[in-house]
Design a protein around this motif. Sequence first.
Motif, PDB file in Angstrom:
ATOM      1  N   SER A   7      -7.541  -1.556  -2.152  1.00  0.00           N
ATOM      2  CA  SER A   7      -8.638  -1.881  -1.223  1.00  0.00           C
ATOM      3  C   SER A   7      -8.121  -2.698  -0.042  1.00  0.00           C
ATOM      4  CB  SER A   7      -9.742  -2.649  -1.951  1.00  0.00           C
ATOM      5  OG  SER A   7      -9.250  -3.873  -2.483  1.00  0.00           O
ATOM      6  N   TYR A   8      -7.167  -3.607  -0.304  1.00  0.00           N
ATOM      7  CA  TYR A   8      -6.567  -4.374   0.787  1.00  0.00           C
ATOM      8  C   TYR A   8      -5.767  -3.452   1.699  1.00  0.00           C
ATOM      9  CZ  TYR A   8      -7.541  -8.222  -2.473  1.00  0.00           C
ATOM     10  OH  TYR A   8      -8.150  -9.099  -3.330  1.00  0.00           O
ATOM     11  N   GLN A   9      -5.066  -2.505   1.110  1.00  0.00           N
ATOM     12  CA  GLN A   9      -4.288  -1.549   1.882  1.00  0.00           C
ATOM     13  C   GLN A   9      -5.197  -0.738   2.807  1.00  0.00           C
ATOM     14  OE1 GLN A   9      -2.654   1.750  -0.336  1.00  0.00           O
ATOM     15  NE2 GLN A   9      -0.832   1.850   0.962  1.00  0.00           N
ATOM     16  N   THR A  10      -6.322  -0.305   2.299  1.00  0.00           N
ATOM     17  CA  THR A  10      -7.273   0.471   3.106  1.00  0.00           C
ATOM     18  C   THR A  10      -7.770  -0.345   4.291  1.00  0.00           C
ATOM     19  OG1 THR A  10      -7.976   1.753   1.175  1.00  0.00           O
ATOM     20  CG2 THR A  10      -9.471   1.699   3.066  1.00  0.00           C
ATOM     21  N   ASN A  11      -8.137  -1.585   4.043  1.00  0.00           N
ATOM     22  CA  ASN A  11      -8.647  -2.441   5.119  1.00  0.00           C
ATOM     23  C   ASN A  11      -7.577  -2.714   6.167  1.00  0.00           C
ATOM     24  OD1 ASN A  11     -11.144  -2.627   3.862  1.00  0.00           O
ATOM     25  ND2 ASN A  11     -10.643  -4.514   2.772  1.00  0.00           N
ATOM     26  N   LEU A  12      -6.367  -2.947   5.724  1.00  0.00           N
ATOM     27  CA  LEU A  12      -5.273  -3.205   6.665  1.00  0.00           C
ATOM     28  C   LEU A  12      -4.937  -1.956   7.475  1.00  0.00           C
ATOM     29  CD1 LEU A  12      -2.982  -5.376   4.370  1.00  0.00           C
ATOM     30  CD2 LEU A  12      -4.101  -6.151   6.470  1.00  0.00           C
ATOM     31  N   SER A  13      -4.992  -0.794   6.828  1.00  0.00           N
ATOM     32  CA  SER A  13      -4.727   0.466   7.539  1.00  0.00           C
ATOM     33  C   SER A  13      -5.718   0.664   8.678  1.00  0.00           C
ATOM     34  CB  SER A  13      -4.820   1.653   6.567  1.00  0.00           C
ATOM     35  OG  SER A  13      -3.791   1.620   5.621  1.00  0.00           O
ATOM     36  N   THR A  14      -6.968   0.344   8.430  1.00  0.00           N
ATOM     37  CA  THR A  14      -7.995   0.473   9.464  1.00  0.00           C
ATOM     38  C   THR A  14      -7.716  -0.466  10.626  1.00  0.00           C
ATOM     39  OG1 THR A  14      -9.646   1.090   7.800  1.00  0.00           O
ATOM     40  CG2 THR A  14     -10.469   0.306   9.920  1.00  0.00           C
ATOM     41  N   LEU A  15      -7.329  -1.692  10.311  1.00  0.00           N
ATOM     42  CA  LEU A  15      -7.030  -2.667  11.364  1.00  0.00           C
ATOM     43  C   LEU A  15      -5.822  -2.232  12.190  1.00  0.00           C
ATOM     44  CD1 LEU A  15      -7.552  -5.976   9.341  1.00  0.00           C
ATOM     45  CD2 LEU A  15      -9.036  -5.059  11.127  1.00  0.00           C
ATOM     46  N   VAL A  16      -4.801  -1.698  11.522  1.00  0.00           N
ATOM     47  CA  VAL A  16      -3.610  -1.213  12.238  1.00  0.00           C
ATOM     48  C   VAL A  16      -3.981  -0.051  13.150  1.00  0.00           C
ATOM     49  CG1 VAL A  16      -1.373  -0.072  11.976  1.00  0.00           C
ATOM     50  CG2 VAL A  16      -1.962  -2.004  10.504  1.00  0.00           C
ATOM     51  N   ALA A  17      -4.764   0.894  12.626  1.00  0.00           N
ATOM     52  CA  ALA A  17      -5.148   2.077  13.402  1.00  0.00           C
ATOM     53  C   ALA A  17      -5.960   1.705  14.628  1.00  0.00           C
ATOM     54  CB  ALA A  17      -5.926   3.046  12.515  1.00  0.00           C
ATOM     55  N   ASN A  18      -6.771   0.642  14.516  1.00  0.00           N
ATOM     56  CA  ASN A  18      -7.646   0.230  15.620  1.00  0.00           C
ATOM     57  C   ASN A  18      -7.048  -0.878  16.478  1.00  0.00           C
ATOM     58  OD1 ASN A  18      -9.614   2.057  14.755  1.00  0.00           O
ATOM     59  ND2 ASN A  18     -10.575   0.543  13.406  1.00  0.00           N
ATOM     60  N   ASN A  19      -5.778  -1.206  16.213  1.00  0.00           N
ATOM     61  CA  ASN A  19      -5.100  -2.283  16.954  1.00  0.00           C
ATOM     62  C   ASN A  19      -5.858  -3.604  16.879  1.00  0.00           C
ATOM     63  OD1 ASN A  19      -2.915  -0.677  17.906  1.00  0.00           O
ATOM     64  ND2 ASN A  19      -4.274   0.224  19.436  1.00  0.00           N
ATOM     65  N   ASN A  20      -6.425  -3.897  15.717  1.00  0.00           N
ATOM     66  CA  ASN A  20      -7.197  -5.125  15.525  1.00  0.00           C
ATOM     67  C   ASN A  20      -6.544  -6.093  14.537  1.00  0.00           C
ATOM     68  OD1 ASN A  20      -9.302  -4.513  17.299  1.00  0.00           O
ATOM     69  ND2 ASN A  20     -10.393  -3.319  15.745  1.00  0.00           N
ATOM     70  N   LEU A  21      -5.292  -5.853  14.220  1.00  0.00           N
ATOM     71  CA  LEU A  21      -4.625  -6.686  13.233  1.00  0.00           C
ATOM     72  C   LEU A  21      -4.287  -8.056  13.824  1.00  0.00           C
ATOM     73  CD1 LEU A  21      -3.533  -6.271  10.267  1.00  0.00           C
ATOM     74  CD2 LEU A  21      -1.281  -6.020  11.309  1.00  0.00           C
ATOM     75  N   ALA A  22      -4.541  -9.106  13.059  1.00  0.00           N
ATOM     76  CA  ALA A  22      -4.200 -10.461  13.507  1.00  0.00           C
ATOM     77  C   ALA A  22      -2.689 -10.600  13.617  1.00  0.00           C
ATOM     78  CB  ALA A  22      -4.758 -11.484  12.522  1.00  0.00           C
ATOM     79  N   HIS A  23      -2.248 -11.454  14.526  1.00  0.00           N
ATOM     80  CA  HIS A  23      -0.810 -11.622  14.756  1.00  0.00           C
ATOM     81  C   HIS A  23      -0.178 -12.630  13.800  1.00  0.00           C
ATOM     82  CE1 HIS A  23      -0.278  -9.161  18.406  1.00  0.00           C
ATOM     83  NE2 HIS A  23      -1.554  -9.455  18.612  1.00  0.00           N
ATOM     84  N   ALA A  24      -1.000 -13.390  13.088  1.00  0.00           N
ATOM     85  CA  ALA A  24      -0.486 -14.354  12.108  1.00  0.00           C
ATOM     86  C   ALA A  24      -1.379 -14.293  10.871  1.00  0.00           C
ATOM     87  CB  ALA A  24      -0.465 -15.761  12.690  1.00  0.00           C
TER      88      ALA A  24
END
Length: 297
Positions: A7-24
């Motif tokens: 479930s964490y992997q899925t959420n992170l994949s979405t953030l990466v795809a949408n360029n919304n991942l936090a930098h820290a």
Amino acid sequence: MLPWLQSYQTNLSTLVANNNLAHAMLFTGPLGIGKTTLANWLISSLLCTNSVKPCGQCKSCLLHQAGNHADFLLVDTTNTSVGVDAVRQITLFMQSTAQQQQNKLVLLANAERLTEAAANALLKTLEEPPKNGYLLLLSPYPARLSATLLSRLQHWPLAAQFDGRAQHWLEQHSNRAVPDFLLRYCSGGPLQALKMLESGKADDIATSLGVLEQFFSDKITLQDTVKPLLASEQVSLMLGFYLRQSYLPRLLQHNAERLPLAHQHYMRWCRDEQNILGQNKSLALSALLTELRRLRH
């Protein structure tokens, strides 16, 4: 991916795809929950140059798998503390130009080992993170990090695993019988539980717990109890686990007013075990067990 991390992997994949991942980011959770596994997957995703991330086949993925990726920095945290020099290395790395593609990644495990000076120095990098830089911190002990540092990090707590899914995973990955107590003993970290299972330490702990149960049921003598317990590598951890899981609940049911005394005796023994050099361990443990049994009656 480990089943409890999907479930964490899925959420992170979405953030990466949408360029919304936090930098820290800070991944926390018990030892053996898979913080490093999840972080390495995310790092591979951010370094991959193909559309399917991570592809495992592009030049960037192959370099990362070989441990030779110029845009990835693994900070050495094997010492008891992480100092300012390590943070300077992080800062210089993050400020340099990426060689393979746009992203640069830093992985800092055991973040609780940062000295106060190092944590303060890291704040400067976190206040103005480079657009293409990502810093991943891991720690099983986030309470040891300063509040100021925590406020600069996006926190991803990975939940401890105690359910049948984790138990089933253990059974699938080991040909040894999985004790019912093991996940609880490992604070819900299946990877830690598997390590103890394969090393035979789980069997030793099961034996020690059985010895304690017999002692407090007046079935064996003090001498026959102390000797096998002192042979255990984790006598304080194992004894603390038994007290929490078996002894204290029973004491609460029948002699609740004696709970503070039991806790006081155990904490004093732990303190002396750690601080008194040349302590007669057999005598000290015998005194503790005798007192705890007396409180039960």
